[in-house]
Write a protein that holds these residues in place. Structure first.
Motif, PDB file in Angstrom:
ATOM      1  N   ALA A   1       0.832  -1.211   0.000  1.00 29.54           N
ATOM      2  CA  ALA A   1       0.000   0.000   0.000  1.00 29.54           C
ATOM      3  C   ALA A   1       0.859   1.251   0.000  1.00 29.54           C
ATOM      4  CB  ALA A   1      -0.927  -0.014   1.216  1.00 29.54           C
ATOM      5  N   VAL A   2       1.933   1.232   0.773  1.00 29.99           N
ATOM      6  CA  VAL A   2       2.832   2.394   0.807  1.00 29.99           C
ATOM      7  C   VAL A   2       3.448   2.634  -0.569  1.00 29.99           C
ATOM      8  CG1 VAL A   2       5.024   3.246   1.731  1.00 29.99           C
ATOM      9  CG2 VAL A   2       3.315   2.245   3.265  1.00 29.99           C
ATOM     10  N   ILE A   3       3.888   1.565  -1.230  1.00 34.33           N
ATOM     11  CA  ILE A   3       4.496   1.716  -2.557  1.00 34.33           C
ATOM     12  C   ILE A   3       3.486   2.277  -3.547  1.00 34.33           C
ATOM     13  CG2 ILE A   3       5.391   0.400  -4.517  1.00 34.33           C
ATOM     14  CD1 ILE A   3       6.846  -1.376  -2.544  1.00 34.33           C
ATOM     15  N   VAL A   4       2.249   1.768  -3.515  1.00 25.75           N
ATOM     16  CA  VAL A   4       1.228   2.274  -4.444  1.00 25.75           C
ATOM     17  C   VAL A   4       0.973   3.757  -4.203  1.00 25.75           C
ATOM     18  CG1 VAL A   4      -1.210   2.116  -5.072  1.00 25.75           C
ATOM     19  CG2 VAL A   4       0.138   0.034  -4.786  1.00 25.75           C
ATOM     20  N   ILE A   5       0.805   4.143  -2.939  1.00 27.20           N
ATOM     21  CA  ILE A   5       0.544   5.556  -2.620  1.00 27.20           C
ATOM     22  C   ILE A   5       1.732   6.423  -3.030  1.00 27.20           C
ATOM     23  CG2 ILE A   5       0.185   7.174  -0.726  1.00 27.20           C
ATOM     24  CD1 ILE A   5      -1.366   4.937   0.709  1.00 27.20           C
ATOM     25  N   ALA A   6       2.953   5.959  -2.741  1.00 25.85           N
ATOM     26  CA  ALA A   6       4.145   6.742  -3.082  1.00 25.85           C
ATOM     27  C   ALA A   6       4.285   6.896  -4.594  1.00 25.85           C
ATOM     28  CB  ALA A   6       5.388   6.080  -2.499  1.00 25.85           C
ATOM     29  N   VAL A   7       4.022   5.830  -5.356  1.00 26.73           N
ATOM     30  CA  VAL A   7       4.138   5.903  -6.814  1.00 26.73           C
ATOM     31  C   VAL A   7       3.090   6.862  -7.379  1.00 26.73           C
ATOM     32  CG1 VAL A   7       3.834   4.600  -8.950  1.00 26.73           C
ATOM     33  CG2 VAL A   7       5.208   3.658  -7.102  1.00 26.73           C
ATOM     34  N   ILE A   8       1.864   6.804  -6.872  1.00 25.35           N
ATOM     35  CA  ILE A   8       0.825   7.731  -7.351  1.00 25.35           C
ATOM     36  C   ILE A   8       1.220   9.174  -7.056  1.00 25.35           C
ATOM     37  CG2 ILE A   8      -1.557   8.465  -6.982  1.00 25.35           C
ATOM     38  CD1 ILE A   8      -2.293   5.552  -6.549  1.00 25.35           C
ATOM     39  N   ALA A   9       1.713   9.422  -5.859  1.00 24.62           N
ATOM     40  CA  ALA A   9       2.161  10.780  -5.526  1.00 24.62           C
ATOM     41  C   ALA A   9       3.299  11.217  -6.439  1.00 24.62           C
ATOM     42  CB  ALA A   9       2.604  10.834  -4.060  1.00 24.62           C
ATOM     43  N   GLY A  10       4.231  10.296  -6.722  1.00 27.90           N
ATOM     44  CA  GLY A  10       5.329  10.629  -7.628  1.00 27.90           C
ATOM     45  C   GLY A  10       4.849  10.917  -9.036  1.00 27.90           C
ATOM     46  N   LEU A  11       3.902  10.126  -9.530  1.00 23.16           N
ATOM     47  CA  LEU A  11       3.359  10.366 -10.870  1.00 23.16           C
ATOM     48  C   LEU A  11       2.719  11.738 -10.970  1.00 23.16           C
ATOM     49  CD1 LEU A  11       1.770   6.885 -11.684  1.00 23.16           C
ATOM     50  CD2 LEU A  11       3.766   7.909 -12.778  1.00 23.16           C
ATOM     51  N   LEU A  12       1.898  12.086  -9.991  1.00 25.74           N
ATOM     52  CA  LEU A  12       1.245  13.402 -10.015  1.00 25.74           C
ATOM     53  C   LEU A  12       2.276  14.529  -9.972  1.00 25.74           C
ATOM     54  CD1 LEU A  12      -1.752  12.694  -7.597  1.00 25.74           C
ATOM     55  CD2 LEU A  12      -1.799  12.822 -10.095  1.00 25.74           C
ATOM     56  N   ALA A  13       3.282  14.360  -9.118  1.00 28.74           N
ATOM     57  CA  ALA A  13       4.318  15.394  -9.032  1.00 28.74           C
ATOM     58  C   ALA A  13       5.120  15.484 -10.320  1.00 28.74           C
ATOM     59  CB  ALA A  13       5.238  15.107  -7.846  1.00 28.74           C
ATOM     60  N   GLY A  14       5.446  14.330 -10.915  1.00 34.21           N
ATOM     61  CA  GLY A  14       6.221  14.338 -12.155  1.00 34.21           C
ATOM     62  C   GLY A  14       5.473  14.971 -13.300  1.00 34.21           C
ATOM     63  N   VAL A  15       4.187  14.633 -13.431  1.00 32.37           N
ATOM     64  CA  VAL A  15       3.393  15.245 -14.503  1.00 32.37           C
ATOM     65  C   VAL A  15       3.284  16.751 -14.290  1.00 32.37           C
ATOM     66  CG1 VAL A  15       1.091  15.351 -15.520  1.00 32.37           C
ATOM     67  CG2 VAL A  15       2.112  13.132 -14.978  1.00 32.37           C
ATOM     68  N   GLY A  16       3.090  17.164 -13.047  1.00 28.56           N
ATOM     69  CA  GLY A  16       3.015  18.600 -12.773  1.00 28.56           C
ATOM     70  C   GLY A  16       4.318  19.324 -13.032  1.00 28.56           C
ATOM     71  N   ALA A  17       5.440  18.608 -12.897  1.00 26.86           N
ATOM     72  CA  ALA A  17       6.747  19.243 -13.085  1.00 26.86           C
ATOM     73  C   ALA A  17       7.128  19.408 -14.548  1.00 26.86           C
ATOM     74  CB  ALA A  17       7.828  18.431 -12.377  1.00 26.86           C
ATOM     75  N   THR A  18       6.368  18.797 -15.467  1.00 25.06           N
ATOM     76  CA  THR A  18       6.737  18.919 -16.879  1.00 25.06           C
ATOM     77  C   THR A  18       6.653  20.364 -17.367  1.00 25.06           C
ATOM     78  OG1 THR A  18       4.454  18.396 -17.505  1.00 25.06           O
ATOM     79  CG2 THR A  18       6.031  16.566 -17.421  1.00 25.06           C
ATOM     80  N   ARG A  19       5.890  21.201 -16.688  1.00 21.74           N
ATOM     81  CA  ARG A  19       5.785  22.619 -17.057  1.00 21.74           C
ATOM     82  C   ARG A  19       6.195  23.511 -15.893  1.00 21.74           C
ATOM     83  NH1 ARG A  19       6.106  20.890 -21.284  1.00 21.74           N
ATOM     84  NH2 ARG A  19       4.660  20.947 -23.051  1.00 21.74           N
ATOM     85  N   ALA A  20       7.077  23.006 -15.047  1.00 18.92           N
ATOM     86  CA  ALA A  20       7.545  23.804 -13.919  1.00 18.92           C
ATOM     87  C   ALA A  20       8.405  24.968 -14.405  1.00 18.92           C
ATOM     88  CB  ALA A  20       8.342  22.933 -12.951  1.00 18.92           C
ATOM     89  N   LEU A  21       8.482  26.019 -13.593  1.00 15.53           N
ATOM     90  CA  LEU A  21       9.246  27.206 -13.980  1.00 15.53           C
ATOM     91  C   LEU A  21      10.719  26.872 -14.203  1.00 15.53           C
ATOM     92  CD1 LEU A  21       7.735  29.954 -11.632  1.00 15.53           C
ATOM     93  CD2 LEU A  21       7.503  29.774 -14.111  1.00 15.53           C
ATOM     94  N   TRP A  22      11.261  25.972 -13.381  1.00 19.95           N
ATOM     95  CA  TRP A  22      12.683  25.671 -13.499  1.00 19.95           C
ATOM     96  C   TRP A  22      12.982  24.679 -14.605  1.00 19.95           C
ATOM     97  CZ3 TRP A  22      12.426  20.554 -12.641  1.00 19.95           C
ATOM     98  CH2 TRP A  22      11.437  20.087 -11.764  1.00 19.95           C
TER      99      TRP A  22
END
Length: 653
Positions: free
Chosen positions: A20-41
């Motif tokens: 369960a921890v791995i699934v939650i962590a991977v989902i959080a990482g996916l959301l963060a990664g997709v959001g970072a594709t247009r990050a300012l930096w």
């Protein structure tokens, strides 16, 4: 439910929790990664990768198909043009444009919004149109070159109706360029078909015969102000009158798209992805007598338009990496981060984060060299967030039981045993396993006499000081303190943790303990303090002994009993270290050995060989070991105070 069933249930629950921890962590990482594709930096990292690319690859030597004619400071301050207001430069543009077409230019783009017509100006006093006919030459130039000349417009400015009429409906296009969310121009999204696109860049691409069917990012190799072919408007006009001017104009314009635009400071400038690139001039290109505009942080818009138009014509572009590839990399990094955060020691996690960042940048650079632009920060961001989520879960949930056990039993059990208990979330089974171990007994010599003459408090202080120093050396040699037996310490090597070369580690520990004697005598104030060590190697039962309410981790068997009995041989031989043949057989040759005794111990059917090292540190009286003169079948007296007779010992290497 019995103990085995409870253990199996606990193990299943722990696996489910980890999943369960791995699934939650991977989902959080996916959301963060997709959001970072247009990050300012993100754009800043991409621009730096372009900088590295330019430093490790040569600037393309192909003739760039787009050139710029600039309305610059040199033109406006020249004697030829200084008396002409900028709004009345249309005749100069018409003359220069005609000359460039005659020199072989394929198309001309005017990056100016001609919002006013000189013909429309009237004398405010009399209302007389005193400049009527001034734009006739420019209007004729536009009309006669319809399909080859494009005039700029913007969302806030459009050309005067007379100019729009002369250029035609296809001759006026928008020069507005889109920026990323950090305000930097990086990409162009063509609107197909190019011939009917409202964009200035698309129109010029169509005139140049380009085939562009998807968004792209231009990849210059140097700052545009130094690398795009350039002539000042003044230089073009002067070359028209020079004897060899036609040939020079031909070299400059033939086969090229020519853009006219302002290169004045702080006028129509934008941040472009070339801002970190080196400053180089391509081979074969040289500026006219008026020179080039100075390189500034921002780039003149006409240079950006030239690069966006010319890059596809020379295959100097990259396209955004396919979404499936980006998504797959984000998922892989998130998965790696989740597993690392859940399973690796917390102190190592910063190194994992650094590795994720370097891996992401390295992948982005490799993909860039292959023609794709990958968001370099998105996969590492996914891995970092997944790692953080899993790491927090590890600290807050999964390590809770281990922390509780360490707090409760840390002074009594080894860290290896505690970790095993925490992993299984239960006490280990009674009984255990049989494995090869080295057993050591370290005894304080003369403890009984010392206890008789010292107060109890002093005796405890001496014992604690000695045991603390001995325990440090045992732990340093990867041994395990099994128990304290009065004035002696029982130690084990190769249980419960695995130890390579346990015999050598046990003997090295014994020598280190002997070397502590001078310091221990000073700290305890007991100049006669001494130690005696007995070692034996062999199989023993290792595990928990006791009941459900009270138990102890220990080792049992003949190997333990033999080790305790040979301590008496060390006493009678007046040596600080005695060990059995199985220990001696495993020692390296650098430690020469001496035989102390050979025979059968009481209760054993096999012969026991007792040895020591040929080392003066181990002799209590400094004269060498005293050998026991007893029958082979007899066991030496464990409590004899008589001084044994001496005999020369045989050496064993």
């Amino acid at each position: 439910m019995n103990e085995a069933a409870r253990a199996a249930t606990a193990a299943r629950e722990r696996r489910r929790l980890k999943a369960a921890v791995i699934v939650i962590a991977v989902i959080a990482g996916l959301l963060a990664g997709v959001g970072a594709t247009r990050a300012l930096w993100e754009g800043w990292v991409s621009d730096r990768l372009l900088q590295v690319r330019a430093l490790v690859t040569d600037l393309p030597q192909d003739r760039f198909p787009v050139a710029v004619v600039g309305l610059d400071q040199a033109s406006l301050t020249s004697k030829r043009l200084e008396a002409i207001p900028r709004v009345f430069m249309s005749q100069a543009f018409a003359k220069a444009g005609t000359a460039l077409f005659d020199a072989g230019a394929t198309a001309i783009g005017l990056d100016f919004v001609f919002a006013f017509s000189a013909d429309a100006f009237a004398d405010p006093q009399t209302g007389e149109a005193r400049l009527k006919g001034y734009d006739r030459q420019f209007l004729r130039f536009l009309y006669e070159n319809r399909g080859r000349v494009v005039v700029a417009r913007t969302s806030t400015g459009i050309p005067h109706r007379s100019i729009s009429a002369a250029a035609g409906s296809d001759g006026v296009r928008s020069t507005e360029i889109l920026t990323d969310n950090d305000g930097v121009v990086r990409r162009h999204r063509p609107q197909l078909p190019l011939e009917t696109s409202p964009a200035f860049v698309d129109a010029m691409l169509g005139h140049a015969g380009a085939v562009v069917d998807r968004p792209y990012v231009a990849v210059p190799g140097a700052r545009l102000a130094t690398s795009v072919p350039y002539l000042s408007l003044l230089d073009v006009l002067d070359l028209m009158d020079a004897p060899d001017g036609a040939e020079k104009l031909k070299q400059f314009a033939e086969g090229r798209v020519i853009l006219f635009g302002s290169t004045l400071p702080n006028e129509d400038e934008h941040l472009y992805l070339d801002r970190f690139l080196p400053r180089e001039t391509p081979v074969g290109e040289s500026a006219g007598p008026a020179g080039r505009p100075p390189v500034r942080t921002a780039t003149s818009g006409v240079f950006i338009l030239a690069d966006l138009i010319g890059s596809p014509l020379v295959a100097r572009t990259v396209t955004e990496a396919p979404l499936p590839l980006v998504g797959a990399l984000i998922f892989v990094f998130a998965l790696v981060g989740a597993f690392a955060g859940l399973n690796l020691p917390l102190p190592s996690l910063p190194l994992v984060v650094a590795g994720l960042v370097l891996a992401g940048i390295g992948l982005a650079f490799a993909v860039l060299m292959s023609g794709w632009l990958l968001p370099a920060g998105a996969p590492p961001t996914a891995g970092f967030i997944a790692l953080m989520v899993a790491g927090v879960a590890q600290v807050a949930v999964l390590k809770r039981r281990e922390r509780e056990l360490v707090r409760l039993f840390g002074h009594y059990l080894s860290p290896q045993v505690i970790r095993a208990m925490a992993e299984e979330e239960r006490l280990s089974d009674l009984g255990g396993e049989t494995r090869k171990v080295v057993i050591g007994f370290i005894d304080i010599v003369g403890f009984t006499r010392m206890s008789e003459r010292l107060p109890d408090r002093e005796v405890v202080k001496v014992v604690n000081t000695v045991f603390d120093a001995i325990g440090t050396e045992i732990t340093r040699s990867e041994g395990y303190i099994d128990k304290y037996i009065g004035d002696a310490v029982m130690a084990v090597w190769n249980a419960p943790n695995d130890v390579a070369d346990p015999e050598a580690r046990a003997v090295a520990c014994a020598l280190a303990v002997v070397d502590l004697l001078p310091e221990l005598r000073r700290r305890t104030g007991q100049p006669e303090l001494d130690l005696r060590i007995a070692l034996n190697a062999g199989p023993a039962l290792v595990g928990d002994i006791g009941g459900e309410t009270r138990r102890s981790f220990t080792v049992m068997g003949t190997t333990v009993n033999t080790a305790s009995r040979i301590e008496s041989i060390a006493k009678d031989a007046a040596v600080r270290l005695a060990f059995t043949g199985p220990v001696g057989d495993a020692l390296p040759a650098r430690w020469p050995q001496r035989l102390l005794w050979r025979g059968q111990l009481r209760g054993l059917m096999t012969e026991t060989v007792v040895l020591t090292l040929d080392d003066a540190r181990l002799w209590m009286d400094g004269e060498g070991p005293a050998l026991m003169l007893v029958p082979e079948e007899a066991e030496p007296a464990a409590s004899s105070d008589a001084t044994p007779s001496r005999q020369t010992a045989t050496s064993r290497t």
